[in-house]
Design an enzyme around this catalytic site. Sequence first.
Site, PDB file in Angstrom:
ATOM      1  N   HIS A 141       0.764  -1.193  -0.127  1.00  9.47           N
ATOM      2  CA  HIS A 141       0.117  -0.126  -0.041  1.00  9.47           C
ATOM      3  C   HIS A 141       0.784   1.229   0.073  1.00  9.47           C
ATOM      4  CE1 HIS A 141      -4.074  -1.656   1.534  1.00  9.47           C
ATOM      5  NE2 HIS A 141      -3.588  -2.453   0.659  1.00  9.47           N
ATOM      6  N   TYR A 156      -9.130   5.747   7.192  1.00  9.13           N
ATOM      7  CA  TYR A 156      -9.416   6.260   8.865  1.00  9.13           C
ATOM      8  C   TYR A 156     -10.307   7.290   8.897  1.00  9.13           C
ATOM      9  CZ  TYR A 156      -4.865   3.830   9.693  1.00  9.13           C
ATOM     10  OH  TYR A 156      -3.784   2.809   9.991  1.00  9.13           O
ATOM     11  N   PRO A 161      -4.045   1.095  18.616  1.00  8.63           N
ATOM     12  CA  PRO A 161      -3.676   0.652  17.014  1.00  8.63           C
ATOM     13  C   PRO A 161      -3.776   1.468  16.273  1.00  8.63           C
ATOM     14  CG  PRO A 161      -5.788  -0.433  17.986  1.00  8.63           C
ATOM     15  CD  PRO A 161      -5.067   0.472  19.162  1.00  8.63           C
ATOM     16  N   LYS A 198       1.382   0.756  14.912  1.00  6.57           N
ATOM     17  CA  LYS A 198       2.804   0.539  15.540  1.00  6.57           C
ATOM     18  C   LYS A 198       3.046  -0.536  16.237  1.00  6.57           C
ATOM     19  CE  LYS A 198       4.013   3.927  13.013  1.00  6.57           C
ATOM     20  NZ  LYS A 198       4.439   3.330  11.943  1.00  6.57           N
ATOM     21  N   TYR A 210       4.206   7.233   9.904  1.00  5.42           N
ATOM     22  CA  TYR A 210       3.234   6.006   9.280  1.00  5.42           C
ATOM     23  C   TYR A 210       3.965   5.029   8.933  1.00  5.42           C
ATOM     24  CZ  TYR A 210      -0.876   3.412   8.229  1.00  5.42           C
ATOM     25  OH  TYR A 210      -1.811   2.384   8.082  1.00  5.42           O
TER      26      TYR A 210
HETATM   27  C1  PHB Z   1      -5.881  -3.741  11.017  1.00  2.00           C
HETATM   28  O1  PHB Z   1      -6.015  -4.163   9.785  1.00  2.00           O
HETATM   29  O2  PHB Z   1      -6.005  -4.503  11.932  1.00  2.00           O
HETATM   30  C2  PHB Z   1      -5.383  -2.367  11.196  1.00  2.00           C
HETATM   31  C3  PHB Z   1      -4.805  -1.639  10.340  1.00  2.00           C
HETATM   32  C4  PHB Z   1      -4.423  -0.566  10.677  1.00  2.00           C
HETATM   33  C5  PHB Z   1      -4.551   0.140  11.887  1.00  2.00           C
HETATM   34  C6  PHB Z   1      -5.185  -0.749  12.946  1.00  2.00           C
HETATM   35  C7  PHB Z   1      -5.270  -1.988  12.546  1.00  2.00           C
HETATM   36  O3  PHB Z   1      -3.968   1.401  12.186  1.00  2.00           O
END
Ligand code: PHB
Length: 389
Positions: free
Chosen positions: A72, A200, A292, A296, A384
């Site tokens: 990605h 997000y 989460p 990280k 990120y």
């Molecule tokens: C996930 O795919 O579980 C996931 C992806 C990005 C995040 C947190 C969890 O920031």
Amino acid sequence: MRTQVVIIGSGPAGLLLGGLLTRVGIDNVILDRVSKDYILHRVRAGVLEEGTIGLVDKAGAGARMHAQGLTHEGFSLAFNDRNHRIDLHALTGKSVMIYGQTELTSDLMAVREASGSTTIYDAANVSPHDFDGSSPYVTYEKDGTTHRIDCDYIAGCDGYHGISRKSVPEDAIRTFEKVYPFGWLGVLAEVHPVRDELIYASHERGFALCSMRSLTRSRYYVQCPLDDKIEDWADNRFWDELRRRLPAEDAEALITGPSFEKSIAPLRSFVAEPMRFGRLFLVGDAAHIVPPTGAKGLNLAASDVHYLFEGLRQHYLEKSTAGLDAYSGKSLARVWKAVRFSWWMTTMLHRFPGTDAFSQRVQEAELDYLVHSPAASASLSENYVGLPY
Ligand code: PHB
Ligand code: APR
């Protein structure tokens, strides 16, 4: 039994460290209190930084990750009914890989089994001893017998609830913690992801995240009150709530289906200092926890492993203790930057109960500034994709 390094914990940190040590001929034994199958049924995150990918390759476990992982080069921030793409690759020259932690753990286990290195599952009452001296050892119980493993070093890769950090004298360790006033309700479903990149979403009803495990398996989250129970969330309620928090174009495009995993996780930030106590080293979740939001957790475990592996390699192969002596300082310097980033992403994207109108406007201004300032987007992006080791 005697070995050079005892690793407590067969999660990503323990398996990655064990794999790297085995590759350079440093003898190690991994102990875990649960079974291999139990570990492989835990649902965890799935965003890998390039540094983590490099370490998995170095451990010889990267084949399936490269074959099945999804590269990605950006993700979307959604607010005010619009998506704003953050072009990670244009801003940093780097990308991330979507590959489930469960898959990664399975790959590391397979390489370890093929290497012949010892892993002892279902080891009860694992306990590190005499790590403040020069002859540490670890005891554990299995099949009704107490066993002892003498070693040179102990790596505490046993997570937040493990025994390693709890074995350190209280006056030798300092902890820092922040608990967030909400949780994440997550589901897994065998449906195509709503977009080919992550979303997000910040919404007045709360945060939402659209992620994935593959092109046919989606991972979705919605922020929920801490006292919610998964019984409160039938699939239909979840899908409706997710749609309400996404821009209209995504709400319309969302493909829903029966969830096969549903769970609620609390969010916390936690750091223990230092990360070394004589011959015991804390690694990964044993030393730190991040919300989460910044993806990280796994990647910090990997950078801890990098620093500790380099220290152990220098010790055994170059007769230098410089790397081991620098472990705690180097790890914590990177940990705190990731803790800050994860706290910042969480604070910026979630609705905090009882927040006042001023704080709400500041949050909106931060998002608006972030997506319209190349400098602000670049700062988000370099955190990120992962700061350098
Ligand atoms: C996930 O795919 O579980 C996931 C992806 C990005 C995040 C947190 C969890 O920031
Ligand atoms: N004795 C032996 N093993 C233990 C003990 C103990 N007392 N306590 C915990 N363990 C084992 C657990 O069974 C688990 O398999 O240690 C392992 C710790 O693994 P993780 O919790 O996955 O921690 P870590 O390897 O640091 O990986 C961090 O996992 O939790 C996620 O979000 C986190 O992605 C991050 C990653």
